[in-house]
Write an enzyme that holds these catalytic residues in place. Structure first.
Site, short mmCIF file in Angstrom:
data_model
loop_
_atom_site.label_atom_id
_atom_site.label_comp_id
_atom_site.label_asym_id
_atom_site.label_seq_id
_atom_site.Cartn_x
_atom_site.Cartn_y
_atom_site.Cartn_z
N GLY A 90 0.89 -1.28 0.05
CA GLY A 90 0.02 0.00 0.02
C GLY A 90 0.82 1.13 0.11
N TRP A 91 0.16 2.67 -0.21
CA TRP A 91 0.98 3.73 -0.40
C TRP A 91 1.71 4.04 0.65
CZ3 TRP A 91 2.62 6.99 -4.12
CH2 TRP A 91 3.18 8.10 -3.48
N GLU A 138 4.13 0.82 -4.27
CA GLU A 138 3.96 1.88 -5.04
C GLU A 138 5.10 2.82 -4.82
OE1 GLU A 138 0.07 3.48 -4.38
OE2 GLU A 138 -0.46 1.65 -3.45
N TYR A 139 6.06 2.51 -5.90
CA TYR A 139 6.41 1.52 -6.71
C TYR A 139 7.66 1.13 -7.00
CZ TYR A 139 1.69 3.82 -8.05
OH TYR A 139 0.28 4.11 -7.98
N MET A 203 -4.67 1.24 -10.61
CA MET A 203 -5.20 2.24 -9.69
C MET A 203 -5.56 3.43 -10.56
SD MET A 203 -2.84 1.65 -6.23
CE MET A 203 -1.35 1.20 -7.18
N THR A 204 -6.61 3.27 -11.32
CA THR A 204 -7.01 4.37 -12.26
C THR A 204 -8.13 5.46 -11.47
OG1 THR A 204 -8.64 2.83 -12.94
CG2 THR A 204 -6.82 3.50 -14.39
N TYR A 205 -7.19 6.10 -10.18
CA TYR A 205 -7.66 7.28 -9.42
C TYR A 205 -6.67 8.13 -8.78
CZ TYR A 205 -7.47 3.15 -6.57
OH TYR A 205 -6.97 1.73 -5.88
N TRP A 397 -11.66 0.87 -4.33
CA TRP A 397 -11.08 1.52 -2.99
C TRP A 397 -11.91 2.22 -2.33
CZ3 TRP A 397 -6.75 0.11 -0.06
CH2 TRP A 397 -6.23 0.72 0.65
#
Ligand code: NGO
Length: 418
Positions: A90-91, A138-139, A203-205, A397
């Site tokens: 996760g980020w 990420e990433y 993760m197209t946001y 998410w």
């Protein structure tokens, strides 16, 4: 696959696990009906410990965590095909500035380290009757790409072995970049990254937010580009391909500047021969809020003044009507449930819908607030896009951000029937 994948992240941090079940969204909120609308639940997040093994995040009470995982497993009685995945990273855990990012880098950096990490992840997965691993690094940097691919191959190799031994169907996925900037790090090797996976969650946001490089309000997860929207340099132009592409090819493949959108990310995967049914479109069940936004164009594409730090520092009360934002100390993120309350109250929000990009937004003229988010209208259109392009399905998410009725999950489910 016989049905579109519907992948819901279930987010519980260590603090929430330790005080479970007195949390906002216990597993009991995932009703039998909702369980039947999901194909995968990705538990977010587990981490990598100092020994380079998959493990609960530091400070997590093991007994409490086991209870949560057990409850997640009870959902299989309603939906026997439900796959429970551990999402690793996760980020916060794995972004370049994270104190723990080197654990990912090191776990991928040698054959021994990769074998050690992979076997520990599979052991953890089987210990809690989970059904797969979702890597959310990420990433990987460009210099990590070969190690990253080797790690994914190690996962695939060990998972295949255990599938044979257990006559089971375990799954391997990653959460992949939705924006060209991070995507450019591994884009030259995209086919090799995706090959070992069952599918990739894009993760197209988070395309826009109050962070460095963004100077005007814009949508954070719009499907299509707007002719007047602020455009970005296309970082994919810098990718070194093997065999090399001519500059003419590069310019044709990667227009620049370009609108950073969901459609752009999916297109960028399709032109690299990624199989359609391995591409899962990510959508947000949360919105991003900007303050001190000018009223021209109802706040769209306007300058703003909002702190960009991570974590948030400052006054948490300015997103009028979002009480939970104060509790979370994060006024820049409103869940879909918060947004419904903000709209229902007489706080002065007005909803607009951008017909070109298929994105809704809120503008509050009394308080100069702009909120970009997804709702049932925009998700219906995104679901149609998934069907029209025969993609692998949708990821979102996250489960706890939907309203109590599960409006957004239900919208996706009803729109994605095969
Ligand atoms: C699967 C996934 N991993 C990231 C990403 O989605 O975006 C979330 C919202 O920004 C962030 O909290 C999370 O760590």
């Amino acid at each position: 696959t016989d049905q579109y994948r519907v992948v819901g992240y279930y987010m519980l941090g260590p603090d929430e696990i330790n005080k479970y079940p007195s949390v906002d969204f216990p597993v009991s909120n995932i009703t039998p009906e909702k369980s039947n609308m999901l194909t995968h639940i990705n538990f977010a997040f587990i981490g990598i410990n100092e020994e380079g093994q998959c493990d609960l995040l530091e400070g997590t009470n093991q007994t409490k965590a086991a209870d949560v995982f057990k409850q997640l497993n009870t959902l299989k009685q309603y939906n026997p095909k439900l796959k429970l995945m551990f999402s690793v990273g996760g980020w916060a855990f794995s972004n370049d500035a994270s104190p723990t990012v080197n654990r990912f880098r090191q776990a991928a950096a040698s054959d021994a380290a990769r074998k050690r990490m992979v076997s520990s992840c599979i052991q953890l997965m089987k210990k809690y009757d989970f059904n797969g691993i979702d890597l959310d690094w990420e990433y990987p940097r460009k210099s990590d790409t070969q190690n990253f691919i080797a790690l994914l191959r190690e996962f695939r190799q060990q998972i295949s072995l255990h599938e044979l031994q257990d006559a089971a169907d375990y799954q391997l996925t990653i959460a992949g970049a939705g924006g060209a900037f991070f995507l450019s790090r591994y884009y030259a090797n995209l086919e090799e990254v995706v090959a070992p996976l069952d599918f990739i969650n894009l993760m197209t946001y988070d395309f826009n937010g109050p962070w460095q490089g963004v100077t005007k309000t814009n949508f954070h997860a719009h499907l299509f580009g707007g002719k007047d929207e602020p455009k970005y340099y296309n970082a994919l132009r810098e990718v070194i391909f093997n065999p090399p592409k001519t500059w003419e090819e590069i310019k044709n493949l990667f227009p620049s500047p370009f609108a950073l959108t969901t459609d752009a990310a999916i297109h960028q995967h399709l032109i690299m021969n990624i199989p359609k049914d391995k591409i899962v479109m990510g959508v947000p069940f949360y919105g991003r809020a900007f303050k001190e936004v000018g009223s021209a164009n109802n706040g769209l594409y306007q300058p703003f003044n909002t702190p960009g730090g991570d974590p948030y520092v400052g006054d948490p009360t300015w997103l009028i009507g979002c009480e939970k934002c104060i509790e979370r100390n994060e006024p820049r993120i409103a869940t879909y449930a918060d947004i419904k309350k903000m709209l229902a109250g007489s706080f002065g929000y007005q909803r607009f819908f951008h017909s070109e990009t298929k994105a809704p937004w809120l503008y509050n003229a009394n308080h100069n607030l702009f909120v970009t988010y997804d709702d049932a209208d925009s998700l219906t259109i995104k679901a149609d896009y998934i069907k029209n392009n025969q993609l692998g399905g949708v990821m979102f998410w996250h489960l706890g951000q939907d309203d109590t009725d599960g409006t957004l999950l239900r919208t996706l489910h009803n729109s994605l029937k095969k």
